[in-house]
Design a protein around this motif. Structure first.
Motif, PDB file in Angstrom:
ATOM      1  N   CYS A 430      25.216  -2.684  82.887  1.00 33.77           N
ATOM      2  CA  CYS A 430      24.509  -3.417  83.937  1.00 33.77           C
ATOM      3  C   CYS A 430      25.513  -3.841  85.005  1.00 33.77           C
ATOM      4  O   CYS A 430      26.696  -3.549  84.902  1.00 33.77           O
ATOM      5  CB  CYS A 430      23.782  -4.620  83.349  1.00 33.77           C
ATOM      6  N   CYS A 435      29.866  -8.012  81.427  1.00 33.75           N
ATOM      7  CA  CYS A 435      29.697  -6.918  80.457  1.00 33.75           C
ATOM      8  C   CYS A 435      30.886  -5.962  80.517  1.00 33.75           C
ATOM      9  O   CYS A 435      31.374  -5.501  79.484  1.00 33.75           O
ATOM     10  CB  CYS A 435      28.379  -6.196  80.696  1.00 33.75           C
ATOM     11  N   CYS A 461      22.062  -1.311  79.127  1.00 34.04           N
ATOM     12  CA  CYS A 461      23.498  -1.645  79.159  1.00 34.04           C
ATOM     13  C   CYS A 461      24.053  -1.645  77.739  1.00 34.04           C
ATOM     14  O   CYS A 461      23.454  -2.244  76.846  1.00 34.04           O
ATOM     15  CB  CYS A 461      23.669  -3.021  79.812  1.00 34.04           C
ATOM     16  N   CYS A 464      24.786  -5.698  76.853  1.00 31.84           N
ATOM     17  CA  CYS A 464      23.750  -6.724  76.765  1.00 31.84           C
ATOM     18  C   CYS A 464      22.345  -6.160  76.601  1.00 31.84           C
ATOM     19  O   CYS A 464      21.399  -6.904  76.356  1.00 31.84           O
ATOM     20  CB  CYS A 464      23.802  -7.642  77.992  1.00 31.84           C
TER      21      CYS A 464
HETATM   22 ZN   LIG Z   1      25.120  -5.867  80.549  1.00 29.79          ZN
END
Ligand SMILES: [Zn+2]
Length: 480
Positions: A430, A435, A461, A464
């Motif tokens: 993402c 991340c 992603c 996450c």
């Molecule tokens: Zn993410």
């Protein structure tokens, strides 16, 4: 000549890093300067750089740019005008506080890059839309203090070119960024035989002060990524900081859109790590200081006619545009010479002894395969350009296959962890920088780029599970 003492170098598979460090010094490419982190580029390494930079210079000029030179010193206050820029570079700056026997009123920064001094001058030179575009390149040295230096890859002072352009519109400046990325790709793939992935950096990996950064990423023989060159669209960030503006046809004063782009001596390190093997360097013919080495063989009494034939063949090869040297050193065994030229990566070796001379043949040895081919002496020179072209193509294909064999599409973080241990992972992520950070903390890998020619795709992603940004998988790898 290298002080080879019969010992080989540490094999790549045993310790890639030791292999690299030993090879750079033993092949006489470069050595450590007296100040930690500085590099002396020796003639053999410098010739490779000249061949690379000479070709790039040709591409730069052919696309309508001109060379110029800007000063080494930059007033410290200038660097502070673009906030992100100074923040990005401040840990690496070398600053002069004393000169002429006195403390300076304002400290001077040794350029880490030249956007600021170029910006200052462009603000002076550009006044009207008629002055645009400005497309200047400079070949120069820059200084970025290195805490973990490595020859060619990270040195406190390095050589590079930096292109700086100013345009009337965003569209023109973005197009310019892509023009530069294109000639870097041509240089990397067609000359260095180094396959590259080209694409945008994520915001956290961008150049300090850039709106967009496009990078060229290559895979080294240990599976790590090397950023071979970068090209930036700087928006109006530097134009606003330095007052680079112009009066348009409509009489309105408008800020310019600028770009900058660079390729450095690090590229030489990339060539070493893309093609080298356990016996040493393997140089792409287009950037090899010597494409062919001729080694006359025989006892001293027989060497006269053999040496004469070797010199004649060298002259014939030179006529064909081949870079050739004859290793006629006395009191050095043929075996020693073979090892040394293999270590130094010369693509083709020609062995010529009394028996070959009598038979009208020479033995042609390929650096990649080690295969020895007897060739009629008269055919050796005429067939050499095609042989070298073939070598260049095989080298590129070999590097591309190696990269592809170590590139994996992954859908989970665990798969990514496994893939980046040996190569590249293509994964969704993402747009939250947190991340990326988690991937880096767990694996040491970073998103190298959003590959421009990747298929449009979306997926969760890997960190996450949120919606992927960027519209495609990013390339992740551990980088130099
Ligand atoms: Zn993410």
């Amino acid at each position: 000549m290298a002080k080879t003492d019969g010992r080989g170098i540490t094999p790549q598979s045993e310790d890639f890093s030791a292999w690299y460090n030993e090879l750079v010094v033993r092949a006489e490419l470069a050595d450590h300067g007296p100040v930690r982190g500085t590099m002396v580029i020796r003639p053999y390494g410098y010739r490779i750089w000249e061949l690379l930079s000479g070709e790039l210079d040709r591409l730069i000029k052919a696309s309508g740019h001109e060379n110029a030179y800007f000063p080494l010193f930059i007033p410290e206050s200038h660097l502070r005008r673009e906030a992100e820029h100074v923040e990005g570079f401040s840990p690496e700056l070398a600053i002069v506080t004393h000169a002429g026997g006195e403390e300076l009123e304002e400290p001077l920064v040794v350029r880490p890059t030249s956007e600021t001094v170029v910006g200052e001058m462009y603000a002076r030179w550009i006044d009207s839309y008629r002055d645009l575009p400005v497309k200047i390149n400079q070949w120069a040295n820059v200084v970025r203090w290195e805490l973990r230096p490595r020859l060619f890859l990270r040195t406190t002072e390095f050589l590079w070119q930096e292109g700086h352009t100013a345009h009337a519109t965003e569209q023109d400046a973005v197009a310019e960024m892509m023009v530069a990325a294109d000639f870097y790709r041509e240089l990397a793939e067609d000359f260095a035989a180094m396959p590259v992935l080209v694409g945008d950096k994520t915001p956290s990996e961008r150049f300090a002060g850039a709106v967009r950064t496009v990078s060229l990423e290559a895979m080294m023989r240990d599976g790590r990524a090397l950023q071979a060159a970068t090209s930036h669209y700087l928006g109006t960030n530097f134009a606003r900081a330095f007052g680079i503006d112009y009066t348009g046809i409509d009489g309105v004063r408008t800020f310019c859109h600028t770009s900058s782009w660079g390729m450095s001596t690090r590229m030489v390190g990339g060539v070493i790590m893309t093609h080298g093997d356990d016996r040493g360097l393997v140089l792409p013919p287009k950037i090899a200081p010597y494409q062919v080495v001729i080694v006359p063989i025989g006892k001293e009494a027989e060497l006269g006619p053999v040496s004469a034939a070797a010199d004649a063949l060298a002259a014939e090869l030179t006529d064909k545009g081949v870079r050739v040297t004859v290793d006629s050193r006395a009191h050095v065994s043929a075996g020693f010479k073979f090892n040394e030229w293999e270590l130094r990566g010369v693509p083709v070796r020609i062995e010529l002894g009394p028996r070959d001379l009598a038979a009208g043949t020479v033995v042609v040895v390929d650096r990649l395969t080690g295969v020895k081919t007897p060739v009629a002496a008269a055919a050796a020179a005429p067939t050499m350009p095609a042989r070298l072209d073939g070598f260049q193509r095989v080298l590129f294909e070999q590097a591309r296959k190696f990269r592809d064999s170590r590139s994996v599409r992954v859908d989970t973080l665990d798969q990514l962890v496994e893939a980046v241990a040996t190569g590249f992972a293509y994964a969704f992520i993402c747009e939250d920088p947190a991340c990326e950070k988690k991937v880096q903390e767990r694996t040491g890998a970073t998103p190298r780029c959003v590959p421009a020619d990747g298929p449009d795709e979306s997926g969760p992603c890997v960190v996450c599970g949120g919606a992927s940004g960027y519209g495609r998988r990013l390339v992740f790898g551990r980088a130099y």
